[in-house]
Design an enzyme around this catalytic site. Structure first.
Site, PDB file in Angstrom:
ATOM      1  N   PHE A  21       9.593  32.212 -35.133  1.00 19.32           N
ATOM      2  CA  PHE A  21      10.647  31.482 -34.440  1.00 19.32           C
ATOM      3  C   PHE A  21      10.176  30.817 -33.151  1.00 19.32           C
ATOM      4  CE2 PHE A  21      12.126  35.390 -36.466  1.00 19.32           C
ATOM      5  CZ  PHE A  21      12.839  34.835 -37.512  1.00 19.32           C
ATOM      6  N   ASP A 140      16.493  42.827 -34.485  1.00 19.21           N
ATOM      7  CA  ASP A 140      15.064  42.813 -34.809  1.00 19.21           C
ATOM      8  C   ASP A 140      14.349  44.005 -34.179  1.00 19.21           C
ATOM      9  OD1 ASP A 140      12.802  41.900 -36.075  1.00 19.21           O
ATOM     10  OD2 ASP A 140      12.321  40.376 -34.572  1.00 19.21           O
TER      11      ASP A 140
END
Length: 343
Positions: A21, A140
């Site tokens: 990301f 996460d």
């Protein structure tokens, strides 16, 4: 990016890592005394369409506000110093955490003790509970996103919500969607992989970290009983049933069967740490007299006995004035009673 200064303030000095990301850098804050280190996260939206960038910016601002709020609540969540957009790309600036991530502790092939694992789970859940109380999902959690600060405390880093910006796409009807589920395979439960994370999705991740610690195995290497929705791991660890039962509940495939938030899971871990109830009080035994005490007791009794004998002897002695006075008194009493009866 190395050597570049963002916003005329944050000078990039080192590349720290790259993810799906975006990139992470170490920087110096040129505006503060001593130019302290900070961390800059660089996020690149997948869709460059200007209209779509406006949507991405709205999401980015919202998530940055959440991170800023969390950082103010607890010192084990990095504070957000700044968030901004430059050249259609987004940046976050956060505290630099001196320490190491848990990949340096949870080494594949090395098993942790049960006591160490319980302490680790406790420390993670304690700070995660602060996040869940704000109804925020980390999304996460994994060893790489858990820092062990130099004072030994666990720090939560890299919240997954901001990463959605990098995967966002907008269809022709203006509907926003995300190309992948945010999270890391092995630590991400099925509902999160489908893009529907819940607070208990974080609990699944923490449970897998605990199982990894006990077994020395990466979650990818563990088999699963798909019929029961259970991870098969107990045969690879030396663990009590109490802890194993807690971990099994944390990693149920059906999210409704897990602890629903960090507070619930933390209470289960605390129950494993509770001390045993104190034993009933032992009755105080009657002290055994010492030889000296015994002699003192006999001495006191003897004095009393001697006194009684002496007193009786004196009263029975005809020459004793006390005896004579007593006889006179008795005679007077007898005379009075005789006169009373005659009348």
């Amino acid at each position: 990016m190395l050597g570049r200064t963002l916003r005329n303030r944050y000078q990039i000095i080192k590349f720290l890592g790259q993810g799906a990301f975006g990139d992470t850098y170490l920087a110096k804050d040129l505006d503060l005394p001593g130019q302290p280190h900070c961390v800059v996260k660089h996020l690149k939206p997948k869709d460059p369409n200007p209209d779509h960038l406006l949507i991405a910016k709205g999401l980015f601002d919202k998530e940055a506000e959440t991170l800023h709020k969390l950082g103010k609540l607890h010192d084990q969540i990095p504070s957000l110093s700044a968030h901004f957009e430059e050249n259609r790309e987004f940046y976050l600036v956060q505290d630099f955490i001196a320490g190491h991530d848990l990949t340096k502790e949870l080494i594949i092939g090395e098993k942790s003790s049960e006591s160490h694992t319980i302490k680790l789970l406790h420390d993670i859940l304690e700070v995660l509970a602060i996040v869940h109380q704000q109804n925020v999902i980390h999304r996460d959690l994994k060893p790489a996103n858990l820092m062990r600060r130099q004072d030994g405390k666990i720090i939560l880093i890299d919240f997954g919500a901001v990463k959605e910006i990098s995967t966002m796409v907008v269809n022709a009807q203006g509907q926003t969607s995300f190309t992948v589920g945010i999270g890391t395979s092995g630590y991400m439960p099925s509902e999160q992989a489908k893009g529907k994370p819940k607070l208990c999705s974080d609990i699944y991740a923490v449970g897998m970290i605990g199982i990894q610690a006990l077994t020395g195995e990466h979650p990818h290497n563990l088999r699963e009983d798909t019929r029961k929705g259970e991870v098969i791991w107990r045969n690879q660890a030396q663990v009590s049933n109490n802890l194993a039962n807690v971990l099994d509940k944390m990693v149920r495939d059906n999210f409704s069967q897990r602890y629903q938030n960090a507070d619930e899971a933390l209470q289960a871990i605390l129950s494993l740490l509770s001390p045993l109830p104190p034993p009933p009080p032992t009755p105080t035994p009657t002290p055994t007299p010492t030889r000296r005490g015994f002699l003192q007791l006999v001495g006191f009794a003897g004095v009393g006995l001697v006194g009684a004998v002496v007193t009786k002897s004196l009263l029975n002695n005809s020459s004793n004035p006390l005896r004579n006075e007593n006889l006179i008194t008795q005679a007077r009493y007898n005379k009075q009673m005789s006169e009373y009866q005659c009348t």
